[in-house]
Design a protein around this motif. Structure first.
Motif, short mmCIF file in Angstrom:
data_model
loop_
_atom_site.label_atom_id
_atom_site.label_comp_id
_atom_site.label_asym_id
_atom_site.label_seq_id
_atom_site.Cartn_x
_atom_site.Cartn_y
_atom_site.Cartn_z
N THR A 86 0.86 -1.17 0.00
CA THR A 86 0.00 0.00 0.00
C THR A 86 0.90 1.23 0.00
OG1 THR A 86 -1.72 -1.16 1.21
CG2 THR A 86 -1.81 1.24 1.26
N THR A 91 1.16 5.62 -0.02
CA THR A 91 0.47 6.85 0.37
C THR A 91 1.00 8.00 -0.49
OG1 THR A 91 2.13 7.29 2.08
CG2 THR A 91 0.14 6.09 2.76
N GLN A 148 4.87 9.22 -0.89
CA GLN A 148 5.81 8.14 -0.62
C GLN A 148 6.71 7.91 -1.85
OE1 GLN A 148 3.91 4.47 0.53
NE2 GLN A 148 5.77 3.27 0.27
N ALA A 185 -2.76 7.48 -3.74
CA ALA A 185 -2.67 6.40 -2.76
C ALA A 185 -3.37 5.17 -3.32
CB ALA A 185 -3.32 6.81 -1.44
N GLY A 231 -7.36 3.20 -4.85
CA GLY A 231 -6.79 4.44 -4.30
C GLY A 231 -7.81 5.53 -4.11
N GLU A 232 -7.43 6.52 -3.35
CA GLU A 232 -8.26 7.69 -3.08
C GLU A 232 -7.95 8.82 -4.06
OE1 GLU A 232 -10.51 8.20 -0.42
OE2 GLU A 232 -10.38 6.06 -0.13
N SER A 270 -5.43 12.02 -5.68
CA SER A 270 -4.68 13.13 -5.09
C SER A 270 -5.53 14.39 -5.00
CB SER A 270 -3.42 13.39 -5.95
OG SER A 270 -3.78 13.69 -7.28
#
Length: 165
Positions: A111, A113, A116, A135, A160-161, A163
């Motif tokens: 996973t 973020t 990262q 993410a 993912g969410e 950006s």
């Protein structure tokens, strides 16, 4: 020449360019067009080349023809089924680990973020961190020592969410 020979040749050219102190160099053959710039002046725009001959060219706003297509989620997909991509911020050689003996920054199933580090982009012996701008869970990552173009997918994510926050 094979793809690996082409990549080696381009990397060697970039090293010679860096060591030679040149501002701009442009090479054109019937099968290949390469433009390099040290960043102090704009390199001339390179002509498109066939997919069999990778070329280093000045970044352009649209992805190169060899870039992987960006998936378009279907209207019926749920957020957890959606895929997203992290793309190369420039042209260079992608490395998934800081040193050959070190573990990769990320691997399939990890996973990530936003912010990262997911890899390194090498250009003329200079390394730039490739950071996640989204993410999600890694479902695919390009191999080490892969020559990538600006905007080419280097990591594919799922669930993912994004950006937008």
């Amino acid at each position: 020449m094979t793809d690996s020979t082409d990549r080696t040749w381009v990397i060697d050219l970039a090293k010679q360019f860096s060591d030679g102190g040149w501002k701009v160099v442009e090479i054109r053959t019937p099968d290949l067009s390469i433009s390099l710039s040290d960043g102090s002046v704009a390199a001339p725009a390179a002509a498109p080349v066939s997919p069999a001959a990778p070329a280093a060219q000045a970044p352009v706003p649209e992805p190169a023809p060899t870039a992987a297509p960006t998936p378009v989620p279907a209207a019926t997909e749920t957020a957890t089924d959606a895929t997203d991509t992290i793309t190369a911020p420039g042209v260079g050689v992608f490395w998934s680990r800081p040193k050959p003996e070190d573990p990769p920054f990320v691997a399939v199933g990890d996973t990530v973020t936003v912010g990262q580090t997911i890899g390194l982009l090498e250009v003329m012996k200079m390394f730039t961190e490739v950071k996640a701008d989204k993410a999600g869970t890694v479902v695919d990552i390009v191999d080490d020592a892969t020559f990538v173009e600006f905007g080419q997918t280097v990591v594919t994510l799922s669930g993912g969410e994004g950006s937008d926050g």
